[in-house]
Design an enzyme around this catalytic site. Structure first.
Site, PDB file in Angstrom:
ATOM      1  N   GLU A  18      -8.739   2.669   6.095  1.00  0.00           N
ATOM      2  CA  GLU A  18      -8.107   4.154   5.918  1.00  0.00           C
ATOM      3  C   GLU A  18      -9.421   4.840   6.267  1.00  0.00           C
ATOM      4  OE1 GLU A  18      -7.262   4.181   1.817  1.00  0.00           O
ATOM      5  OE2 GLU A  18      -9.444   5.065   1.177  1.00  0.00           O
ATOM      6  N   LYS A  69     -14.363   1.408  -7.009  1.00  0.00           N
ATOM      7  CA  LYS A  69     -15.865   1.238  -6.608  1.00  0.00           C
ATOM      8  C   LYS A  69     -16.671   1.442  -7.767  1.00  0.00           C
ATOM      9  CE  LYS A  69     -14.830   2.999  -1.848  1.00  0.00           C
ATOM     10  NZ  LYS A  69     -15.151   4.246  -1.216  1.00  0.00           N
ATOM     11  N   ARG A 128     -12.680  13.841   3.495  1.00  0.00           N
ATOM     12  CA  ARG A 128     -13.342  14.521   2.624  1.00  0.00           C
ATOM     13  C   ARG A 128     -14.703  13.727   2.202  1.00  0.00           C
ATOM     14  NH1 ARG A 128     -13.423  10.696  -1.566  1.00  0.00           N
ATOM     15  NH2 ARG A 128     -11.576   9.234  -1.695  1.00  0.00           N
ATOM     16  N   VAL A 184     -17.409   9.907  -3.120  1.00  0.00           N
ATOM     17  CA  VAL A 184     -18.204   9.831  -4.359  1.00  0.00           C
ATOM     18  C   VAL A 184     -19.580   9.330  -4.089  1.00  0.00           C
ATOM     19  CG1 VAL A 184     -18.445   8.688  -6.534  1.00  0.00           C
ATOM     20  CG2 VAL A 184     -16.337   9.449  -5.764  1.00  0.00           C
ATOM     21  N   LYS A 227      -1.538  -7.377   5.809  1.00  0.00           N
ATOM     22  CA  LYS A 227      -2.137  -8.868   5.391  1.00  0.00           C
ATOM     23  C   LYS A 227      -3.229  -8.724   4.742  1.00  0.00           C
ATOM     24  CE  LYS A 227      -2.444 -13.193   5.823  1.00  0.00           C
ATOM     25  NZ  LYS A 227      -1.733 -14.297   5.567  1.00  0.00           N
ATOM     26  N   GLU A 267     -12.836   3.573   6.430  1.00  0.00           N
ATOM     27  CA  GLU A 267     -13.400   2.174   5.776  1.00  0.00           C
ATOM     28  C   GLU A 267     -12.600   1.154   6.410  1.00  0.00           C
ATOM     29  OE1 GLU A 267     -12.160   2.635   1.647  1.00  0.00           O
ATOM     30  OE2 GLU A 267     -13.304   4.768   1.308  1.00  0.00           O
ATOM     31  N   ILE A 274      -6.739 -10.022   3.025  1.00  0.00           N
ATOM     32  CA  ILE A 274      -8.182 -10.809   3.020  1.00  0.00           C
ATOM     33  C   ILE A 274      -8.453 -10.973   1.622  1.00  0.00           C
ATOM     34  CG2 ILE A 274     -10.187 -11.345   4.110  1.00  0.00           C
ATOM     35  CD1 ILE A 274      -9.312  -9.662   6.628  1.00  0.00           C
ATOM     36  N   LYS A 310       0.739  -1.052  -0.161  1.00  0.00           N
ATOM     37  CA  LYS A 310      -0.171   0.042   0.262  1.00  0.00           C
ATOM     38  C   LYS A 310       0.708   1.292  -0.087  1.00  0.00           C
ATOM     39  CE  LYS A 310      -3.771  -0.261   2.586  1.00  0.00           C
ATOM     40  NZ  LYS A 310      -4.750  -0.430   3.724  1.00  0.00           N
TER      41      LYS A 310
END
Length: 453
Positions: A290, A238, A294, A297, A202, A276, A204, A159
């Site tokens: 995270e 998404k 803001r 969407v 890790k 999230e 998932i 990440k």
């Protein structure tokens, strides 16, 4: 004199923000690049200011130009929308130093929570569950990278600490490929975010993506506006979002809400934000991913089930109103079910590459529970300079089944001619038996792509 609010964005989100500005009785000011001189958000605004060439780095991403534009019209506040400068701490600082309210959290909060690794540390301090992970890694220290992977166990996810929008994420199954993945992700992160920092967590494989919408009042606390499900995604982008998700373990559902609010309170969060999580269907466990500092969407699905106007709340708070006096946890409704799809100018059969061009004909759906947020009208052009989102189509109903029925009918009633879109792909998605049965996970779209395309 009527207050002026400058919208530092374009497309559907600029139009959405302008709508709330006008409802509040304020003057809406648009900024635009040369490519957007006649764009819908410019036509809707009361005033417009040109800020540079089509290239985003020379217009919408140029903080100095945006602040200068706001000064030139005497704007009281700047709403950044999402993307572009919305999570840019330096931009928030420039607004403050110019005496202009930034519609969002403080630059200190953006800096702390915008860095995924620092946000992870804040989550741990606030008692929010996290996946096993590493510290920030030096791409040149191959041994340290290999040791970190071995300690966590494969598969892992590389990440980018400063990443967002699905960019800077690389899954790794093979230990022999980890060093290369860390190095390439670091290079990508440097180019995209001017921050080469990376770490690993890790992975998932078949998790669900659940998030919590927050609104913070600074020292006065924070509230949640329920969960959203965002498991229908492709390459971490998404595609479809729902509120509220069903089939959650009751203890986990409550735990996500409580931990998200606690995290917001721990940093005196101000305004709209989202925490999230990854949710493991098999165990009922959830893990922090995270925090987005803001507007998201997918905020319309939350507005549809709660009856709130998140943008209006943001603006009112930024201008000094005590929103907590009228918006409390008890006042937040939970009414029915809402689903949003993102209709884009892209070619699903060709790996979803963008399909810019002119909209020769556009027919928008209407009906009970239907909402359309768009930045375009018939005759407008989707340019190759920015993202391919044409509109967000949202359907609300008393239950999930009714929302799906309304969404399907609305997709059938949507007409966009002159360029290719993902309309047929979205119709196939909402008609898929597993989607109807609510058996989603983050790999669902990829595993079913041949059928959906």
């Amino acid at each position: 004199m009527t207050k002026k609010i400058l919208v530092a964005n374009r497309g559907e989100i600029a139009c959405r923000v302008i709508e709330s500005i006008k409802k509040l009785g304020f003057t809406a000011v648009a900024v635009y690049s040369e490519a957007d001189a006649n764009a819908r958000h410019v036509r809707l605004a009361d005033e417009g200011v040109a800020i540079g060439p089509a290239r985003a780095a020379e217009s919408y991403l140029d903080a100095e130009k945006v602040v200068t534009a706001a000064r030139s019209v005497g704007a009281s506040a700047i709403h950044p929308g999402y993307g572009f400068l919305a999570e840019n701490a330096e931009f928030a600082r420039k607004c403050r130093e110019a005496g202009i309210a930034f519609v969002g959290p403080s630059e200190q909060t953006i800096r702390a929570m915008g860095d995924k690794h620092r946000a992870r540390e804040a989550a741990i301090a606030a008692g929010v569950p996290v996946l096993t992970g590493s510290g920030k890694l030096d791409p040149a220290d191959e041994k340290a990278i290999e040791n970190a992977g071995a300690a966590i166990g494969f598969p892992v996810l590389v990440k980018a600490a400063g990443g967002g929008g699905g960019i800077g994420l690389r899954p790794v199954d093979d230990p022999a490929k980890l060093v290369a993945a860390v190095q390439s992700t670091s290079s990508q992160a440097e180019r995209a975010f001017s921050d080469p920092s990376v770490y690993i967590e890790k992975l998932i494989r078949r998790a669900r993506h659940i998030e919590v919408q927050l609104f913070g009042f600074g020292a006065a606390g924070a509230i949640h506006l329920h969960h959203r499900e965002c498991s229908a995604q492709r390459r971490y982008q998404k595609i479809l979002e729902e509120a509220r998700p069903r089939r959650l373990d009751p203890a986990a559902a409550e735990g996500m809400l409580a931990s998200a609010v606690n995290l917001a309170k721990s940093v005196d969060y101000q305004g709209a934000g989202t925490v999230e999580y990854l949710y493991d269907d098999e165990t009922g466990s959830f893990f922090f991913m995270e925090m987005n500092t803001r507007l998201q969407v997918e905020h319309p699905v939350t507005e549809m089930i709660t009856g709130t106007d998140l943008v209006s709340m943001q603006i009112r708070q930024a201008l000094g109103e005590d929103v907590s006096a009228t918006v409390t946890q008890r006042s937040i409704r939970d009414d029915g079910h809402a689903i949003e799809v993102r209709i884009c100018a892209e070619r699903p059969a060709k790996q979803f590459i963008p399909s810019p061009g002119s909209i020769d004909r556009m027919v928008l759906p209407a009906g009970e529970g239907i909402r359309v947020d768009t930045g375009f009208e018939q005759g407008d052009r989707i340019t190759p300079f920015y993202d391919s989102l044409v509109m967000k189509l949202v359907a609300h109903g008393p239950g999930r089944a009714q929302a799906i029925e309304r969404l399907d009918a609305a997709l059938q009633g949507t007409v966009i001619e002159g360029l290719e879109t993902n309309l047929a792909f979205l119709q196939n998605l909402v008609r898929h038996p597993d989607f109807i049965a609510d058996r989603l996970h983050t790999k669902f779209v990829e595993e079913n792509l041949p059928v959906l395309v």
